[in-house]
Design a protein around this motif. Structure first.
Motif, PDB file in Angstrom:
ATOM      1  N   TRP A  26      81.506  77.921  63.603  1.00 33.13           N
ATOM      2  CA  TRP A  26      82.894  77.479  63.492  1.00 33.13           C
ATOM      3  C   TRP A  26      83.286  77.255  62.031  1.00 33.13           C
ATOM      4  CZ3 TRP A  26      87.464  77.720  65.022  1.00 33.13           C
ATOM      5  CH2 TRP A  26      88.436  76.776  64.694  1.00 33.13           C
ATOM      6  N   SER A  30      86.446  79.323  60.634  1.00 31.85           N
ATOM      7  CA  SER A  30      87.659  78.576  60.269  1.00 31.85           C
ATOM      8  C   SER A  30      88.007  78.754  58.795  1.00 31.85           C
ATOM      9  CB  SER A  30      87.488  77.089  60.600  1.00 31.85           C
ATOM     10  OG  SER A  30      86.380  76.532  59.918  1.00 31.85           O
ATOM     11  N   ASP A  36      92.115  79.283  65.778  1.00 29.92           N
ATOM     12  CA  ASP A  36      92.350  78.284  66.818  1.00 29.92           C
ATOM     13  C   ASP A  36      91.041  78.037  67.544  1.00 29.92           C
ATOM     14  OD1 ASP A  36      94.974  78.239  66.096  1.00 29.92           O
ATOM     15  OD2 ASP A  36      95.723  79.305  67.870  1.00 29.92           O
ATOM     16  N   LEU A  37      90.935  76.863  68.149  1.00 31.31           N
ATOM     17  CA  LEU A  37      89.702  76.455  68.820  1.00 31.31           C
ATOM     18  C   LEU A  37      89.987  76.148  70.286  1.00 31.31           C
ATOM     19  CD1 LEU A  37      86.696  75.619  68.649  1.00 31.31           C
ATOM     20  CD2 LEU A  37      87.465  73.344  67.938  1.00 31.31           C
ATOM     21  N   TYR A  56      90.602  73.415  62.770  1.00 31.74           N
ATOM     22  CA  TYR A  56      91.403  74.353  63.570  1.00 31.74           C
ATOM     23  C   TYR A  56      92.880  74.281  63.180  1.00 31.74           C
ATOM     24  CZ  TYR A  56      92.038  69.926  66.069  1.00 31.74           C
ATOM     25  OH  TYR A  56      92.287  68.621  66.392  1.00 31.74           O
TER      26      TYR A  56
END
Length: 787
Positions: A26, A30, A36-37, A56
């Motif tokens: 992540w 990112s 987006d998460l 995010y």
């Protein structure tokens, strides 16, 4: 910056090797993407708040639910309401890249592929669940352990299906990557080794020294692999080292979250069950060395890297270090219990050796698995994949006949499949009409010949026009196809495919070569009305399909007009040719050598039959032959299809004394046919009825103008520019145009160039493939009508 969605279970602020990997992935995504998460609320978080996450642009959540007993327990299941929530999100945001953590999320990956046809779908497989189940079963083959055997078989079936998708798959373990490629036929281009990274070392915050030196085993203690490793160690290894460790005052510390209550039975003066700790780094930093006596494949295998960052020596089984490129000079490998015990005693007795091993492991891990190295390789792989063309689709093509059942339609569909297979995963379904294998691979696509219920008793070749293959339903239901495309009419199999598409919510495309069986109509009445479609009403069971199909194609203008009464989504589908065939130089047919250079050659191509109208062309030629002394009429094609008609035509030739000016070649090989098209002066097409006009296109590609009856649909002839038209069945009209062509013979070569210009950009397989691709991706962006 490209838009990305990352899908994972909660990971931020949660200790563990799997969450460490999630945090690392992540963090990289990112930073590199507008990310987006989407967090999947798994069992522990279904009814409570997830830990706070960061980095995010937008955060979304959906909840997993308990799967039924028929599904693998490792694979997430979801309520339809949550699936619809995700589908709306995907179609609203139109992400270019969607990354999923673990194969557990595969159901969502399939939904993303259907909702975002242009997006790249990436799954971080991490580990093969079936392999863990297999190793667990093989460790204890008994009735009490049957769960792992059942899960193994369910997972094997699931993984085989998953790896058929044109997704991109990352693996932590190169051995498991090769297993997926070799055993599941995962395409090597879609697989990449993505190892875990060695995190930056954090300074141990504890200033308190341990009260006794210790050897460390750590991990999530209730996992199957770790509980098995602890049991193995205590049963098979510990008895051999207990006495020496006791006398040396050295402890064995077992550290990690979720220790099983039964572990307390192992606790003694040497073995300490510590359980969870605030700072695992301090536990590693203060240990003498780390042991990993794993017998079952573990999860993300980050423990070796965690030990390496603190320069600690590691004793491990081969499977405990699987996937890493470490040598015997960097890790002590021991697979048998006595060897493992001896390795422990060696490092206890030789602290210098432990130090050197730890340093070598640290240096090697820095070079191969530092965060920067792993991150660069990961992001470069994503970028290279994302620069590829739109992802391959999985297409099911259903047809009533298929190559090598040779005919015009069969050949055309074969070449269409061949062209589509260069860009997509194509499977052809057809009735088994010939004694050929039920499953075949040819030219990049699959062919499945299905049992025909109407072929009773079974006979090959099966020439019946009507067929019905119930097993088609099963193949389409389980096949996960992105689209279903049917040829050439609404027969039983195609109607079945339509209703399966409603169940699967899959776009349905019907390509019409003929809405009705024109051959049957012509057999009943050779002079039937060519506008018969104006009198036709679809059967009641055809109407829902006509109205419900997402897209239709037709090869004739009359059929397009008919179909648009029921559905506006109808496009013209040109019947293409292999343009490269017409670029070759073909030698002059031998028959031409006996004629003078001034001879005027009229070609009539096709099997001798009333529908093709060769009798009209012959009668017309007889009328004007005297005015065209240098003209020759050549019929190229089978003469045994309608023998009575052929005999009548031979009598006409004799009656008019034209035996030296009218010729029948019979059936010729394809190169000879193309030679005649190329070397004749004009092609006569006197058909009583014709959909598609494919033979006109062949002529135009050969730089040959045509004399054509006005019934050909669609009409490509512009009078006097690329050919001549005459009224259907009119002998006089055909004769007049033969004479005009003879008189304007000096213009025909230029007319031929204009004829090719009209068709060269549209009537090709590359054009048709683009037309289909535009349609496919457009449909996949739209909701299916009954969704």
């Amino acid at each position: 910056m490209q838009r990305l969605l990352y899908v994972d279970a909660p990971f931020c602020g949660i200790p563990g090797g799997d969450t460490n990997r999630s945090n690392f992935i992540w963090e990289q995504l990112s930073r590199a993407y507008a990310a987006d998460l989407l967090i999947i609320k798994t069992e522990p978080y279904r009814y409570k708040e997830i830990p706070p996450h960061r980095g995010y642009q937008n955060l979304y959540t959906i909840a997993a639910q308990k799967c039924n007993s028929c599904q693998p327990q490792a694979i997430y299941s979801f309520h339809p309401q949550h699936l619809n929530k995700l589908k709306e999100l995907l179609r609203r945001e139109q992400y270019e890249l969607v990354v999923f953590r673990f194969l557990s999320t595969f159901r969502l990956a399939e939904l993303a592929a259907r909702s975002l046809p242009f997006a790249q779908i990436v799954i971080d497989v991490d580990m093969l669940f079936s392999r863990i189940a297999s190793l667990s079963w093989n460790r204890h083959r008994n009735i009490h352990n049957r769960f792992h055997l059942l899960e193994y078989h369910k997972l094997r079936f699931f993984e085989r299906r998953a790896f058929q998708r044109d997704f991109r798959f990352f693996f932590t373990n190169p051995i498991e990557l090769q297993m997926a490629v070799n055993e599941y036929d995962l395409k090597a281009v879609n697989a990449l080794h993505f190892p875990n990274m060695m995190p930056d070392k954090e300074k141990c915050q504890s200033s308190q020294a341990p009260h006794a030196p210790y050897i460390l085993f750590f991990g999530t203690l209730n996992s199957m692999a770790n509980s098995d490793a602890i049991d193995h160690f205590m049963r098979d290894i510990y008895p051999s080292v207990k006495e020496h460790l006791t006398s040396s005052g050295i402890e064995i510390r077992i550290v990690g979250k979720n220790p099983l209550p039964r572990y307390q039975e192992y606790a003694d003066k040497v073995v300490k069950i510590i359980g969870p700790v605030e700072d695992i780094g301090c536990q590693i930093a203060q240990a003498l060395f780390v042991i990993l006596p794993l017998q079952v494949a573990s999860g993300t295998r980050t423990r070796i890297l965690e030990a390496a960052e603190y320069g600690k020596a590691v004793i491990s089984s081969s499977i405990g270090a699987e996937g890493f490129e470490f040598s015997n000079s960097e890790i002590l490998f021991a697979d048998k219990a006595p060897d493992f015990a001896n390795a422990i005693l060696q490092l206890v007795a030789e602290p210098g050796t432990a130090f050197e091993l730890g340093k070598a492991l640290h240096d090697s891990a820095i070079a191969k698995y530092s965060a920067q190295v792993v991150s660069d390789n990961f992001l470069n792989a994503l970028r290279s994949w994302n620069q590829r063309d739109s992802r391959k689709l999985k297409l099911a093509i259903i047809t009533n006949r298929f190559y090598p059942e040779v005919g015009g339609a069969e050949t055309n569909i074969y070449f269409q499949a061949q062209a589509l297979a260069k860009e997509h995963e194509v499977t052809i379904f057809c009735p088994k009409r010939i004694d050929a294998p039920s499953n075949m691979e040819m030219d990049g696509f699959k062919v499945k010949r299905l049992k025909d219920l109407l072929n009773t008793p079974v006979r090959y070749p099966n020439l019946k026009s009507k067929t019905f293959c119930p097993s088609l339903a099963w193949h389409l239901l389980k096949g996960d196809y992105d689209l279903i495309q049917c040829f050439p009419a609404l027969n039983y199999n195609n109607m079945l495919a339509f209703w399966i598409s409603r169940i699967r919510k899959t776009p349905f495309i019907q390509v019409f070569f003929d809405f009705i069986d024109y051959a049957a109509e012509i057999a009943r009445d050779p002079d039937f009305d060519p506008d018969i479609l104006k009198k036709i009403k679809p059967k009641f069971y055809q109407i829902p399909i006509l109205r419900g199909m997402e897209q239709a194609f037709a090869i004739a203008d009359k059929e397009i007009a008919f179909l648009k009464q029921y559905n506006e989504q109808v496009l013209y589908s040109p019947v293409p040719v292999l343009s490269e065939e017409y670029e070759q130089n073909y030698p002059r047919p031998a028959l031409l050598e006996s004629w003078g250079d001034q001879s005027f050659k009229l070609l009539c191509l096709g099997r001798i039959s009333r529908i093709k109208g060769q009798d009209i062309a012959l009668k017309a030629f007889c009328k004007v032959a005297a005015q065209m002394p240098e003209a020759r009429l050549i019929f190229v094609g089978r003469t045994d299809y309608e023998p009575e008609l052929f005999e009548q035509m031979q009598e006409i030739v004799k009656e008019h004394g034209l035996e030296t000016r009218v010729f029948f070649t019979g059936m010729l090989e394809r190169p000879e046919v193309l030679a005649w098209l190329k070397h004749c002066d004009i092609h006569v097409i006197p058909v009583r009825f014709m959909n598609s006009g494919a033979v006109v296109v062949e002529s135009f590609f050969s730089l040959t103008p045509v004399i054509q009856s006005d019934v050909v649909d669609p009409n490509l002839v512009i009078e006097g520019e690329n050919g001549y038209l005459f009224p259907r069945t009119s002998v006089e009209g055909c004769a007049d145009k033969m004479l005009v062509a003879y008189q304007e013979r000096e213009r025909l070569a230029e007319m031929g160039k204009g004829a090719k210009a009209k068709v060269k950009d549209i009537y090709t397989y590359s054009y048709l493939t683009k037309l289909y691709n535009d349609t496919y991706y457009s449909l996949l962006k739209r909701d299916i009508k009954n969704d």
